[in-house]
Design a protein around this motif. Sequence first.
Motif, mmCIF file in Angstrom:
data_model
loop_
_atom_site.group_PDB
_atom_site.id
_atom_site.type_symbol
_atom_site.label_atom_id
_atom_site.label_comp_id
_atom_site.label_asym_id
_atom_site.label_seq_id
_atom_site.Cartn_x
_atom_site.Cartn_y
_atom_site.Cartn_z
ATOM 1 N N CYS A 51 0.817 -1.225 0.000
ATOM 2 C CA CYS A 51 0.000 0.000 0.000
ATOM 3 C C CYS A 51 0.837 1.256 0.000
ATOM 4 C CB CYS A 51 -0.886 0.070 1.234
ATOM 5 S SG CYS A 51 -1.833 -1.379 1.433
ATOM 6 N N CYS A 52 2.052 1.162 0.518
ATOM 7 C CA CYS A 52 2.882 2.355 0.605
ATOM 8 C C CYS A 52 3.840 2.396 -0.570
ATOM 9 C CB CYS A 52 3.651 2.352 1.930
ATOM 10 S SG CYS A 52 4.882 3.657 2.006
ATOM 11 N N PRO A 53 3.618 3.313 -1.506
ATOM 12 C CA PRO A 53 4.453 3.342 -2.709
ATOM 13 C C PRO A 53 5.920 3.677 -2.417
ATOM 14 C CG PRO A 53 2.923 5.200 -2.665
ATOM 15 C CD PRO A 53 2.540 4.310 -1.543
ATOM 16 N N SER A 54 6.158 4.367 -1.312
ATOM 17 C CA SER A 54 7.546 4.685 -0.972
ATOM 18 C C SER A 54 8.284 3.415 -0.550
ATOM 19 C CB SER A 54 7.600 5.706 0.161
ATOM 20 O OG SER A 54 7.130 6.952 -0.293
ATOM 21 N N TRP A 55 7.610 2.609 0.181
ATOM 22 C CA TRP A 55 8.193 1.325 0.592
ATOM 23 C C TRP A 55 8.453 0.451 -0.634
ATOM 24 C CZ3 TRP A 55 10.644 -2.249 3.042
ATOM 25 C CH2 TRP A 55 10.255 -3.595 3.006
ATOM 26 N N MET A 93 -4.842 12.551 -0.850
ATOM 27 C CA MET A 93 -3.969 11.622 -0.153
ATOM 28 C C MET A 93 -3.078 12.368 0.846
ATOM 29 S SD MET A 93 -4.392 8.454 -1.350
ATOM 30 C CE MET A 93 -6.108 8.378 -1.871
ATOM 31 N N PRO A 94 -2.700 11.693 1.923
ATOM 32 C CA PRO A 94 -1.811 12.335 2.900
ATOM 33 C C PRO A 94 -0.365 12.207 2.460
ATOM 34 C CG PRO A 94 -2.340 10.132 3.619
ATOM 35 C CD PRO A 94 -3.098 10.350 2.332
ATOM 36 N N CYS A 95 -0.151 12.019 1.184
ATOM 37 C CA CYS A 95 1.065 11.384 0.703
ATOM 38 C C CYS A 95 1.590 12.093 -0.541
ATOM 39 C CB CYS A 95 0.679 9.948 0.369
ATOM 40 S SG CYS A 95 1.987 8.937 -0.252
ATOM 41 N N THR A 96 2.885 12.252 -0.628
ATOM 42 C CA THR A 96 3.490 12.782 -1.850
ATOM 43 C C THR A 96 3.794 11.656 -2.825
ATOM 44 O OG1 THR A 96 5.568 12.738 -0.621
ATOM 45 C CG2 THR A 96 4.498 14.861 -0.856
ATOM 46 N N SER A 97 4.062 10.498 -2.272
ATOM 47 C CA SER A 97 4.459 9.349 -3.081
ATOM 48 C C SER A 97 3.318 8.840 -3.962
ATOM 49 C CB SER A 97 4.919 8.242 -2.129
ATOM 50 O OG SER A 97 5.697 7.299 -2.794
ATOM 51 N N LYS A 98 2.098 9.073 -3.513
ATOM 52 C CA LYS A 98 0.941 8.611 -4.288
ATOM 53 C C LYS A 98 0.876 9.332 -5.631
ATOM 54 C CE LYS A 98 -0.946 5.609 -1.423
ATOM 55 N NZ LYS A 98 -1.242 4.221 -1.774
ATOM 56 N N LYS A 99 1.456 10.531 -5.687
ATOM 57 C CA LYS A 99 1.486 11.242 -6.970
ATOM 58 C C LYS A 99 2.301 10.448 -7.982
ATOM 59 C CE LYS A 99 0.714 15.843 -5.260
ATOM 60 N NZ LYS A 99 0.765 17.259 -5.551
ATOM 61 N N VAL A 112 4.968 -2.540 5.950
ATOM 62 C CA VAL A 112 5.866 -1.397 6.119
ATOM 63 C C VAL A 112 5.190 -0.142 5.605
ATOM 64 C CG1 VAL A 112 8.091 -0.364 5.555
ATOM 65 C CG2 VAL A 112 7.940 -2.820 5.891
ATOM 66 N N MET A 113 5.237 0.893 6.421
ATOM 67 C CA MET A 113 4.809 2.223 6.011
ATOM 68 C C MET A 113 6.034 3.116 6.124
ATOM 69 S SD MET A 113 1.713 2.371 5.171
ATOM 70 C CE MET A 113 0.407 1.182 5.103
ATOM 71 N N ALA A 114 6.299 3.863 5.076
ATOM 72 C CA ALA A 114 7.531 4.648 5.057
ATOM 73 C C ALA A 114 7.501 5.798 6.063
ATOM 74 C CB ALA A 114 7.770 5.199 3.652
ATOM 75 N N CYS A 115 6.334 6.287 6.362
ATOM 76 C CA CYS A 115 6.259 7.490 7.194
ATOM 77 C C CYS A 115 6.070 7.142 8.667
ATOM 78 C CB CYS A 115 5.117 8.372 6.703
ATOM 79 S SG CYS A 115 5.386 8.920 5.009
ATOM 80 N N PRO A 116 6.550 8.015 9.552
ATOM 81 C CA PRO A 116 6.386 7.737 10.974
ATOM 82 C C PRO A 116 4.905 7.677 11.332
ATOM 83 C CG PRO A 116 7.266 9.956 10.629
ATOM 84 C CD PRO A 116 7.279 9.268 9.305
ATOM 85 N N SER A 117 4.496 6.659 12.027
ATOM 86 C CA SER A 117 3.102 6.389 12.390
ATOM 87 C C SER A 117 2.243 6.011 11.194
ATOM 88 C CB SER A 117 2.430 7.577 13.093
ATOM 89 O OG SER A 117 3.242 8.055 14.118
ATOM 90 N N GLY A 118 2.863 5.755 10.052
ATOM 91 C CA GLY A 118 2.087 5.425 8.862
ATOM 92 C C GLY A 118 1.597 6.679 8.165
ATOM 93 N N CYS A 119 0.539 6.524 7.353
ATOM 94 C CA CYS A 119 0.074 7.651 6.532
ATOM 95 C C CYS A 119 -0.378 8.845 7.377
ATOM 96 C CB CYS A 119 -1.051 7.215 5.628
ATOM 97 S SG CYS A 119 -0.601 5.781 4.642
ATOM 98 N N ALA A 120 -0.726 8.615 8.627
ATOM 99 C CA ALA A 120 -1.104 9.726 9.506
ATOM 100 C C ALA A 120 0.037 10.745 9.560
ATOM 101 C CB ALA A 120 -1.406 9.215 10.905
ATOM 102 N N GLY A 121 1.260 10.248 9.447
ATOM 103 C CA GLY A 121 2.419 11.145 9.438
ATOM 104 C C GLY A 121 2.949 11.337 8.040
ATOM 105 N N GLY A 122 2.113 11.173 7.040
ATOM 106 C CA GLY A 122 2.543 11.216 5.643
ATOM 107 C C GLY A 122 3.069 12.565 5.189
ATOM 108 N N GLY A 123 3.802 12.528 4.089
ATOM 109 C CA GLY A 123 4.454 13.729 3.568
ATOM 110 C C GLY A 123 3.509 14.697 2.880
#
Lengths: 594, 325
Positions: A296-300, A350-356, A503-514
């Motif tokens: 689920c985590c594209p950064s991972w 998305m809470p995420c830059t990687s999803k782009k 694995v979620m790349a961000c601290p605390s998972g997407c809640a702490g997403g970029g």
Amino acid sequence: MSKRFDLIIDGKKVGAEEGETILKVAWLNGIDIPHLCFHPDNTVRANCRMCLVAIKGERALQTACSTLAEDGMEVTTVNPAIKRDRKFNLELIFGEHVEDCPVCVWNSRCDLLKYRKQYNSKMLRFPDRKTKRPIYEFGPIVFDQTKCIDCRNCVDICPTEYLEVEGVGSDIGIAPSMDRKKDCIYCGQCVVHCPAGAIKSQGEYGSQAALENLLKQKDKTVVVQFAPVIRSSIGEEMGLPYGTIATGQLVAGLRKFGFHKVFDTSVAADFTTTEEAGEAVKHIMSGKNLPVFTSCCPSWVRFIEYNYPEYIKNITSVRAPEIILGGLAKTYWAEKEGLDPKNIFMVSVMPCTSKKFEAQRVEMKINGLYPVDMVITTRELARIFLNKKIKIANLEAEAADMPFGDPSGAGVLYGASGGVMESALRTAYFRLTGEDLKDMDLFKEVRGQAGIKRATIKLCQPVKTGRGECVEIKAAAVNGIKNARIILDELKQDPKKYDFVEVMACPSGCAGGGGQSLPVNEQIRKKRIDALYAIDRGKKIRLAHRNPEVIEVYEKYFNTEEKRKNIFHTGFGQKPKTKIISRKRTKADGALHE
Amino acid sequence: MRNISKIAAARLTGRGGAEFPTAFKWLAVAKAKLEKFDRPAYIICNATEGEPGVFKDKHILRYFPGEVINGIRIALEELGAEKAYIYVQRKDLNTIKKRLTPFIKKLPIRFFAEDGGYLCGEETTLLEQMEGRRPEPRLRPPFPTEHGLHGCPTLVNNVETFYYISQIVKDEYRHTRFYCLSGAIRNPGVFELPIDLTIAEVLKKTKNIPRCKFFLQVGGGAAGEILLPDETNRPLKGAGAIIVYDRAKTKPQELMTRWIEFFFKSNCGKCAPCREGLYRLREELKKAKPDWLMMRAILETMRDASFCALGKSVYTPMLGLLEKV
Ligand code: SF4
Ligand code: SF4
Ligand code: SF4
Ligand code: FES
């Protein structure tokens, strides 16, 4: 128990614990000592020098972020000399920072502006000295040296050591690494840890105009979906307290902006869970390609593809929820509504830059179309709401559109580290035992903010495995790439150590997403997550495979294996290093002072 | 511990410029070594000497190489250290190596050459560089005495300090130091003279009393303090440089520019006030009429807020010149 003692800060007696810095003790007691280079997620480097305080008995001023509190210490956090030093220091710092507040991720709420007011600093005392510096673009990340104040938070937080310090003295600059061994994984942690807004994602903040244009096109159906954690963080830039659950208001706001349909990515997470649990159970039973890694985590995924290609085969082929929802909308739903999939435009919040980046991977295409056409961050949506004066706090809650409007509790957990794992385990339990899980806290070991959460789950009779009485799943939920390296090292030592790894790349998972709003720290991430668990607790249906929509779509649409594969599964492969573009600042980058 | 007591009794202070009591440092390393008994300890002899007007270490290495090596040997033995490094500028490596090697014999003493520059006079910067990182100062604590090279107890002393350690242990120390005299004088050079001489006496003894109207910079040719002739009735502090300026021939703004250029080139870029302050001071000094008030504010901020001694020290010479000359 560590030692506790008292000290005096600004004449007030306060308690402290051995090992705490003056800055921390002050903060815990409601005294705000200015700081720019300090971030609680990072190591202390003490290079901005804003946090100077006077300590009785010491000749020179000391930095509060790096000085430990001591028993009986007397600290003064402001006096005339300190005031002057902070004022001029900040003016010097402004001199290396191009102000483009309207298009900055901080949206004028940064500490630079806050301290400027407090210390009466002149932003323009010195002309900007870095206007000719490069702006780097790599993947979805835009790194602007003309705004950088050289605090090195990004260097410190970057999990791949991709950002490096170059040059000496005033020529110092932070730049992406040319080293072949390192690549950016697009997680955006640099973005949310930069005090100066020098880093953002591609498209920030141009999405509003693009969307408004789209909405004007008569033949387009513009659909929006929002990720699990958006519901508990969208309010942050709109004056709502941290952790406010605003699902209904968010939906209302999205409709008010003009989106034709509003779907909830958490429903797609229920599909992901159902598929992924099935796949994981298959692997665990056959013992092939273990452990199973989540995707689920594209950064991972990108991290594995670039740095550990030997593990690509371990990544589950199940797509991430936002992609699945895009896929479902452009196949199943399009058919149902009689729409041409080409005219459906899917936007994901998305809470995420990687999803782009993920949305544009060719591996994601379904029937020749990209499932998701545009990804905007939490920050971008907040800015759109602010610009359009859509005050979500004042809106009447509305429900998202069916058939993708009502997730199970499990689907909402995807926003937290451990959530994907917990959802999958709930469904795997059913697959293995033939019974639905009753104790929803059975897998609670994978919750929480710890870096690595290990759990061994033993399921005994009635296990329908045909392989003895019990089955054991060795699971790990990992939060942050630095911790993922630890797990990968363990696996090198003992390949059988885990069966299932999230694995979620961000601290605390997407809640702490970029892609989330700034600022961020452990407390804020916790509030965002706690809200998600509260939603789960309040839901009648808390198992992904019991979501009626999931059941219906599986029954009605996924009658063939081929359809299922086409929409739910994909493949990954080794990737070259990200291209780095270096360009100069132009008017389009929007500076306040020319 | 016998030698440490001797060093303490001789009241030897570090001759790199910071004037920290040498015996304290040695004791701290000895103590750390006891606590971290499973770790090696290191000795580092700092021979970088990067400041203008300071050239005594080269002089000592040239004329007393045996004494310096003997000082390092004493440290190795007294502290049970595993290895010693002599940190030299890359360009000086060959000359210094040739001179010292005959005295090193079987001792575990190695050379380390880098273009460290002025900032490597600062211990932790030197350590960072030796460990292959950017030459920038570290946060303290922990101090190098406990947590130095590769996290091991480390003693960093300057060339002159080791020279005098040798003398102290041989009971030959006569409470002298090395003075570097340069500038508008007839008899420049390095002189070994008693520590408690006043600056005026040093000028007199070395036959260097200026015949022009003059002012002095003492300690170092960049960070050193500015003194007027009537302020020379006190002993010298800092790194041993005495530079004489002819008042008629010295243009203050030019001299300041020289200093600032030096600091500007030497600063590491780590902390905001120093990195940015030096940039702005340099820009201001390019103007025909610099804004002295603003420069003063920058200098004060740098003095109070800079991370390391480099940034903190710019204030002293600049304000001295502004106010006195
Ligand atoms: S996006 Fe992530 S990996 Fe890329 S530079 Fe930023 S912190 Fe590093
Ligand atoms: S980009 Fe931001 S976080 Fe990184 S060094 Fe510059 S100011 Fe600090
Ligand atoms: S943890 Fe979530 S927010 Fe962070 S990169 Fe992965 S998917 Fe994106
Ligand atoms: S916050 Fe302490 S020096 Fe930056």
